[in-house]
Design an enzyme around this catalytic site. Sequence first.
Site, mmCIF file in Angstrom:
data_model
loop_
_atom_site.group_PDB
_atom_site.id
_atom_site.type_symbol
_atom_site.label_atom_id
_atom_site.label_comp_id
_atom_site.label_asym_id
_atom_site.label_seq_id
_atom_site.Cartn_x
_atom_site.Cartn_y
_atom_site.Cartn_z
ATOM 1 N N HIS A 1 36.895 52.015 -20.070
ATOM 2 C CA HIS A 1 37.792 52.873 -19.668
ATOM 3 C C HIS A 1 39.079 52.260 -19.932
ATOM 4 C CE1 HIS A 1 36.931 51.567 -16.084
ATOM 5 N NE2 HIS A 1 35.242 52.367 -15.868
ATOM 6 N N HIS B 1 38.468 55.360 -22.754
ATOM 7 C CA HIS B 1 37.229 57.123 -22.132
ATOM 8 C C HIS B 1 38.976 57.422 -21.616
ATOM 9 C CE1 HIS B 1 33.651 57.976 -23.456
ATOM 10 N NE2 HIS B 1 33.749 56.612 -23.962
ATOM 11 N N ASP C 1 39.872 62.896 -21.393
ATOM 12 C CA ASP C 1 38.865 64.145 -21.846
ATOM 13 C C ASP C 1 38.644 65.507 -21.551
ATOM 14 O OD1 ASP C 1 37.860 61.360 -23.488
ATOM 15 O OD2 ASP C 1 36.525 60.525 -22.035
#
Length: 250
Positions: free
Chosen positions: A65, A164, A169
């Site tokens: 991430h 991510h 998201d």
Amino acid sequence: MKSSGRAEMRQIVLDTETTGLSPNKGDRIVEVGCVELIGRKHTGRHFHYYVNPERDIPAEVVAVHGIDNEKVKDSPKFRDIAEEFWQFVAGAELVIHNAAFDMGFLQMEFDRLATEGRSFGRLAEHCSVLDTLMLAREKHPGAKASLDALCKRYGIDNSHRTLHGALLDSEILADVYLMMTGGQTALILDEEPAESEQEEVSFDASAILASGERLTVVRPTEMELDAHQQMLAMIEKASGAAPLWHGRSK
């Protein structure tokens, strides 16, 4: 426009990023992102924070991430945003992909606060929860159900998703959820339809009219018209062009 007298459903599409996979082994939240839908429409409201997890973030997780210790060292701790988050999601339906994961981490954070004398209770009783991973598996048995796979299935551009991210998201998941529940799955075919499904159905209205029977005209409700316009907008967004039938004169 007349009011239906019924409040439209409020949904919060939610995602978190964490230091690892297990809240029971000390992993913590490092980012939480939410977007609001009311009546299946984006309102523009969102909730988003990077969170100081009060522990190191492993390198292998940073690779997923991109959130490292330096990025969150001055960010608020979860205790600092807990009340604001609790109020933001109050009474809504949480729309989450693999809900058990995010709900487990969020409940762990609230349980930690309970030990400090700040009791919030059970998040699952404060909100209802819809798991889009389970929904996708029910609609498409045996098919991949990751967020990336669903974006490909429904023609949603996620090329900007190199890592991510909770807010990104959530925004992507909101589009996936709306497409997945918008009655357009017949446009996404994994294989050719069975021969019996390809047969044309003949309908002769003149025979009914000749019999003297009246045809019933069923007009769409305002809610159905709104949902139709929303679907046209989503098709245009996904394809990059307006549907051919959109905007034609009546």
